[in-house]
Design a protein around this motif. Structure first.
Motif: not given
Length: 794
Positions: A114, A117-118, A121, A167, A170-171
């Motif tokens: 996670e 992912s952030k 982004i 998110t 991407y997760n």
């Protein structure tokens, strides 16, 4: 009498209303495959034709509109699957399934997906096409959440629908990148074997052990820590409601080896079976773009696809992108750990996990310079020996979504190669063929080098600077082949050749499938689509008959009983085929399991032996150890007064196999058909509840194929003598560039994940038989077999 009639009338009316209400509710949950639909965030009218297998063919003016529509129709067929996919990486399964999934959530939270992912982004420009199209897809998904019916699974479990965010995409890709977790199953186990038995036992396992490797010395407790880690990861992966990628086949043949002079492309990714299955097919056509793609739940760009100009697919590279390091805590401060430059403080974070019907659980995870400390989330590991996990995915910049966009929007071969170069993890073989006659494959993934004395198949010393990667390789050094002189490319998860003066560390599969693919491709120069369809269903082992030959040349035939001799005759006459009617596969698989058990279990014990059986290493050992008459493993150390040899163990295993099969299937060998013991059931997460099983699961069915044949099946070896298939071809595709509109494919069950859809399992029988259906691209043909959904702007 009048009162009785009135009572009966009321009762009948109530029953009728209940039936009517049930019927209306049932129909309200079905996907909308025809009629009219209004969506915001689209600019012009779009049309969706759902063909005779429920596959949407989306015609729109712009890609933005098409992706919005895709998000909506994908959600109406697969919202439940999307929900599970997005919950894994951030540790949100316990929120809906309760405390049984807490171990899974703790583990995945610790990986840092996670957080990665952030970061990805934050670096994604909102002016980029990737961002705009991903947002359009999410708009479509969220409009279905707001306006469409609630899937039955949400109602039964009692969870609320939530909007999807970037998110989540991407997760989902992060979970896919974690993939098969083979490093977690192998590295700690090999370290434990090394410490328990010594280096001589490892030599015969063919893991390329370097005698100069620097290995940390461990106590007996540490060996238990390593085996506990393996056990916990096995349990976590097995309990996951969403299947991991495990392997795959693909081959692409140039026009010089086909009857039409055009490229033929074949691909069948191997994934754990589930219901619904992995792939959602969608054909998109706009003014400037066309793609027939295969999507995973919650991701806007297809992982597999083709159009009239090119085709691409994937297999697992199986490279090693995870290393484990044993850290050393400060003697008086557990918040610090030793580095070459002194003691450093662990980075820490806490996260609260919501648990259904229980109190929230807050966990604390530490990270060293190498990565997260797995002890913090796996309770059975001793806290005195911190083990850190170093994973390329979370340590390198994540561009997987950009890569998928680039590959699926390519206009030339170099575009696909560029997309492949952008994938840092997971390791993938990107397979390619096009209408111009090009064939190619590129191994995608960020590869790295250690110093020569370091073997990354073991737990490494976290206190040393000697065991950290010394170089990350440029993509130009990755394995690849473009238009080779032998006129085909292939991948079967086997060890790639080198172009960087090094063999790439990995968890590769044995040569079985690769050998069979080459046996079939090499001599033949008149390939066509029909021949490819037969080949992708091939169930013949190229290696099993050789293993039998190795055994039978050393055995004493007359020392066996009549039924044992009959079993040997069946094996000797077997050509390696694994159909449901054959008897030989039943004998062979039982014998192989017992040969492995009788060879390795005495030294390893129950736990480590069972863990070894869940690794790719074990699959490679089957043929290699049989050929090694001097292997140290042959002696049964539990028999103090005897020293067993290869003949003893293999013969004993044959005797035990026949006895077990007589007890299981009867004395008549003709009744030992493979289909009786080799079965496939596609399990839905709610299918574990007995009362719901028949509504959500699909199967079981007798199943052809076997381990490490082209029609590859995954199953456990155990004492039951039953081989319940857990993994296999998630789709089979054959694309013919001489006739693209008649290219063929199949899914294991159906296109829809909605149990009320007629497309929930309508491909199952064809899949089981090895049959195909068209991947339709001709609009007139599509219209002739389709229902039509008109999508208007709000």
């Amino acid at each position: 009498m009048r009162i009785l009639k009135k009572t009966l009338l009321i009762f009948t009316t109530i029953i009728a209303l209940a039936i009517l209400g049930g019927w209306m509710y049932y129909n309200s949950l079905k996907p909308t495959y025809s009629g009219n639909l209004s969506l915001s965030a689209i600019d012009k009218k779009a049309e969706v034709y759902f063909d005779d297998y429920g596959i949407p063919h989306i015609y729109a003016e712009t890609e933005k509109d098409a992706l919005t529509v895709l998000g909506y129709v994908h959600a109406q067929d697969r919202l439940w699957q999307m929900e599970l996919m997005r919950r894994i990486a951030p540790g949100r399964l316990s929120e809906i399934f309760g405390k049984d999934m807490l171990k899974n959530d703790k583990f995945f939270v610790s990986l840092g997906i996670e957080e990665a992912s952030k970061k990805s982004i934050e670096k994604l420009s909102q002016n980029s096409e990737v961002y705009k199209l991903a947002t359009a897809y999410l708009n479509g998904v969220n409009q279905f959440i707001d306006e469409g019916p609630t899937p039955i699974e949400f109602t039964l479990i009692g969870i609320e629908k939530e909007h999807y965010q970037l998110t989540d995409i991407y997760n989902i890709l992060g979970y896919m990148s974690f993939s098969f977790a083979m490093a977690h199953k192998t590295d700690p186990l090999l370290t434990a074997i090394k410490e328990k038995l010594g280096q001589n036992y490892l030599k015969d396992l063919n893991i390329d052990i370097n005698p100069n490797t620097v290995l940390i010395k461990n106590s007996k407790q540490s060996i238990e820590d390593f085996t506990n880690l393996v056990s916990e990861v096995n349990n976590i992966i097995n309990q996951s409601p969403i299947p991991p990628f495990i392997g795959s086949n693909s081959w692409v043949v140039s026009g010089k080896k086909t009857t039409t002079g055009k490229v033929l492309f074949a691909n069948d990714p191997h994934i754990m079976y589930s219901q619904p299955g992995t792939w959602y097919e969608a054909h998109i056509k706009t003014a400037n773009y066309e793609m027939y793609g295969y999507h995973i739940a919650g991701v806007p760009f297809p992982l597999l696809g083709h159009n009239r100009n090119y085709a691409y697919g994937l297999t697992m590279f199986e490279n090693d992108d995870i290393d484990f390091y044993q850290e050393e805590n400060h003697p008086s401060n557990v918040n610090k750990y030793k580095t070459p430059n002194g003691f450093k403080t662990y980075n820490t974070f806490t996260k609260t996990i919501k648990v259904k019907d229980e109190n929230d659980v807050t966990i604390k995870v530490r990270s060293s310079r190498h990565g997260p400390i797995v002890n913090d989330v796996i309770e059975t590991i001793s806290t005195t020996n911190p083990i850190a996990m170093s994973w390329v995915y979370t340590q390198q910049e994540g561009k997987v979504l950009d890569a998928l966009y680039t590959i699926s929007r390519a206009t030339k071969m170099e575009d696909v190669k560029k997309g492949a170069s952008m994938i840092h993890a997971p390791g993938l073989n990107i397979m390619y063929g096009d209408a111009k006659g090009n064939v190619a494959w590129w191994a995608a993934g960020k590869l790295y080098k250690h110093k020569s004395q370091v073997n990354s198949k073991f737990i490494l010393d976290g206190t040393s600077s000697e065991e950290y990667p010394i170089e990350f390789l440029d993509f130009s050094n990755n394995p690849m082949a473009e238009n080779p002189k032998w006129n085909y490319v292939y991948s079967a998860n086997n060890q790639p050749d080198t172009i960087a003066n090094m063999l790439y560390p990995g968890y590769y599969l044995p040569e079985d499938r690769a050998k069979r693919i080459i046996q079939l491709l090499e001599p033949k120069n008149n390939w066509n689509k029909q021949a490819m369809a037969i080949m992708i269903n091939d169930v013949t082992s190229s290696v099993a008959p050789e293993i039998i030959k190795e055994f039978t040349k050393i055995m004493d035939f007359n020392s066996f009983s009549k039924n044992e001799q009959r079993a040997i005759d069946v094996l000797q006459l077997w050509n390696g085929e694994n159909t449901i009617d054959h008897v030989a596969p039943t004998i062979y698989n039982k014998w192989v399991y017992l040969y492995l058990k009788n060879t390795f279990k005495d030294e390893l014990g129950d736990t480590m032996f069972n863990q070894l059986m869940n690794t790719h290493l074990m699959k490679r050992m089957i043929a290699e150890v049989v050929k090694n008459k001097n292997s140290i493993w042959w002696d049964d150390i539990s028999t103090k007064d005897n020293i067993e040899n290869r003949k003893d163990i293999l013969s004993k295993s044959l005797i035990e196999a026949v006895a077990a099969l007589e007890k299981q299937l009867g004395n008549d060998i003709k009744d030992w058909n493979w289909g009786k013991v080799h079965t496939l059931e596609h399990g839905h997460p709610l299918g574990t509840i007995a009362s719901l099983k028949k509504y959500f699961n699909v199967g079981p069915f007798p199943m052809k194929g076997a381990r490490e044949v082209i029609d590859n099946r995954g199953y456990e070896y155990n004492n039951t003598g039953l081989y319940k298939v857990t993994a296999g071809p998630s789709t089979r595709r054959v694309i013919d560039f001489s006739d693209v509109e008649n290219s063929i494919s199949i899914l294991p069950t159906g296109q829809s994940g909605n149990p009320f859809s007629k497309h929930y399992k309508d491909q199952t029988e064809m899949y089981n038989k090895g049959e195909f259906r068209k991947m339709k691209m001709n609009k007139e043909e599509i219209i002739s077999v389709s229902t039509k959904l008109i999508v208007q702007p709000k």
